[in-house]
Scaffold this motif. Sequence first.
Motif, short mmCIF file in Angstrom:
data_model
loop_
_atom_site.label_atom_id
_atom_site.label_comp_id
_atom_site.label_asym_id
_atom_site.label_seq_id
_atom_site.Cartn_x
_atom_site.Cartn_y
_atom_site.Cartn_z
N ALA A 67 0.87 -1.17 0.00
CA ALA A 67 0.00 0.00 0.00
C ALA A 67 0.92 1.23 0.00
O ALA A 67 2.08 1.13 0.38
N PRO A 77 1.69 -0.74 4.44
CA PRO A 77 1.50 -2.15 4.78
C PRO A 77 1.85 -3.05 3.60
O PRO A 77 1.53 -2.73 2.45
N GLY A 79 1.92 -7.08 3.10
CA GLY A 79 1.82 -8.52 3.34
C GLY A 79 2.03 -9.29 2.04
O GLY A 79 2.09 -8.69 0.96
N GLY A 128 -2.10 -11.13 5.22
CA GLY A 128 -2.92 -10.20 5.99
C GLY A 128 -2.17 -9.51 7.12
O GLY A 128 -2.66 -8.51 7.64
N ALA A 129 -0.98 -10.01 7.47
CA ALA A 129 -0.23 -9.37 8.58
C ALA A 129 0.62 -8.23 8.02
O ALA A 129 1.82 -8.12 8.30
N ALA A 130 0.01 -7.37 7.24
CA ALA A 130 0.74 -6.40 6.43
C ALA A 130 1.39 -5.29 7.24
O ALA A 130 2.45 -4.79 6.88
N VAL A 131 0.76 -4.90 8.35
CA VAL A 131 1.32 -3.82 9.18
C VAL A 131 2.50 -4.36 9.99
O VAL A 131 3.55 -3.73 10.11
N LEU A 132 2.31 -5.56 10.51
CA LEU A 132 3.36 -6.26 11.26
C LEU A 132 4.62 -6.40 10.40
O LEU A 132 5.73 -6.13 10.85
N GLN A 135 6.58 -3.21 9.60
CA GLN A 135 7.45 -2.75 10.69
C GLN A 135 8.86 -3.33 10.58
O GLN A 135 9.78 -2.82 11.21
N ASN B 55 -1.50 -7.79 14.39
CA ASN B 55 -1.55 -6.94 13.20
C ASN B 55 -2.78 -6.02 13.23
O ASN B 55 -2.70 -4.84 12.91
N SER B 66 -5.09 -2.68 7.46
CA SER B 66 -4.60 -3.91 8.10
C SER B 66 -3.97 -4.84 7.09
O SER B 66 -3.07 -5.61 7.41
N GLN B 68 -2.40 -4.92 2.91
CA GLN B 68 -2.05 -4.05 1.77
C GLN B 68 -3.07 -4.15 0.65
O GLN B 68 -3.25 -3.21 -0.12
N ARG B 108 -4.35 0.96 -1.02
CA ARG B 108 -3.78 0.54 -2.30
C ARG B 108 -4.83 0.58 -3.40
O ARG B 108 -5.98 0.20 -3.17
N HIS B 272 -9.57 -13.70 6.57
CA HIS B 272 -9.66 -13.41 8.01
C HIS B 272 -9.74 -11.91 8.29
O HIS B 272 -10.12 -11.52 9.40
#
Lengths: 193, 281
Positions: A67, A77, A79, A128-132, A135, B55, B66, B68, B108, B272
Amino acid sequence: MAEIRDITTPLSDAAARELRAGERVRISGTIYTMRDAAHARLIEMLDAGKPAPFDLRGAAIYYAGAAPAPPGRPIGPVGPTTSVRMDKFTPRMLSEGVKLIIGKGPRGPEVIEALGRSGAVYCAATGGAAVLIAQCVRSAEVIAFPDLLSEAIRRLEVVNFPAIIAVDAAGNEVFESGRQAARELIARRANSA
Amino acid sequence: MPRIIQSDEIANRVSRMCRDACCRLPADLLDAIRAARQSEITDTGRDILDQILENARLAAETDAPSCQDTGMACFFIEMGSEAIIAGATLGDAINEGVRRGYTEGFLRKSIVRHPFQRENTGDNTPAFIHLEQVEGDCLKISFLAKGGGSENMGAFRTMVASAGPNGVRDFVVETVERAGGSPCPPLVIGIGLGGPMEYACMLAKKALLRDVGRPNADPMLAELEEEILDAVNRTGVGPLGLGGAATALAVHVEATGCHITALPVAVNLGCHALRKATIIL
């Protein structure tokens, strides 16, 4: 839960062959984001006898399109995207020297075979863990195909990017085996209940 | 007296809704993921569900999307017969909201103008809109940001009338097993039954809007939801397809009438990170 192994890119042949399917890893070093469109273009360049936009030998590829970066961050983000879409490009990329691929979801038999042939590994990151994951990114730079926007090739410097070895260089994989083991465990629990 | 709603107001509210939905996962979804974490049976599955929850927390805290893939902007709109929109058409107002929300919110842009030419439109338009007229003078706008990973793994099949609930269940299980980790399980599974084919597909997606795990009011369909959820969660697919008990969080079935010859079934997989929101103007 088993220990987490730290790995650094570019990955040597020996280091790649040490990794075992199912192992949790943290990846540090340079990785390149590529999706369908960038794969098609890069392979077209190689076929036309032009050099690749980055050194593919030992390289780590991350199937992702970030993104937009908000102010003050190197990247938005970011992922993993669905790996199976890249299956038709992967044997070629591996034959050019790519050693590590990160994405999400299972791979086809041709890819698993090609990974073994070239001593490379495929890692599953958490979709889906794009923010994690963002980082873990220290810097990001578009190095090719800027017109593809989020699908451009970006060079990322990452620290402790969490993933699981999903297919190792010996051809072991975790999707089928993990599903089978879980299915048996569920059935056993149902029977003993 | 008809009530006049300004198209600008619609665009503003839609813009805000796109950003909020992408950055803050809904409470009903997060509750379902927490419950799945409690009952997950594999180490890998628990680890992944922890990452997903962490996350979601980080995304809300930092006002970041949450995932991209902020998806295709899908809308289900109920427009009161006493409501009139002034300024622009409803479609233009929604598209303006999407354009602003996705641009200003650093979401995005994932839409190409043409399936073959594949030039990115640059602002995530066009939005995909389903419109229904209802009684009253309100405008109810429901939004789903539907990512490619999950949307691409959906399926439609026209079954024979005699296939019945067991045929539907088996088709859904087959779809989920074939999809494996690609649609980002644990899933919310939307199922549309009946109608001509496009209607079944529309219902399957609309089913994702329901509060996660709230059963259908029709007891026969509620029983089918439970049965399919149980069957799907015995496949072992698990979080991100790496093996586990949490393959789906919920199954939502919606049904309508259909032709005497057929039992149309559409399956729409929600990942999810099911990003949804509803506003009423």
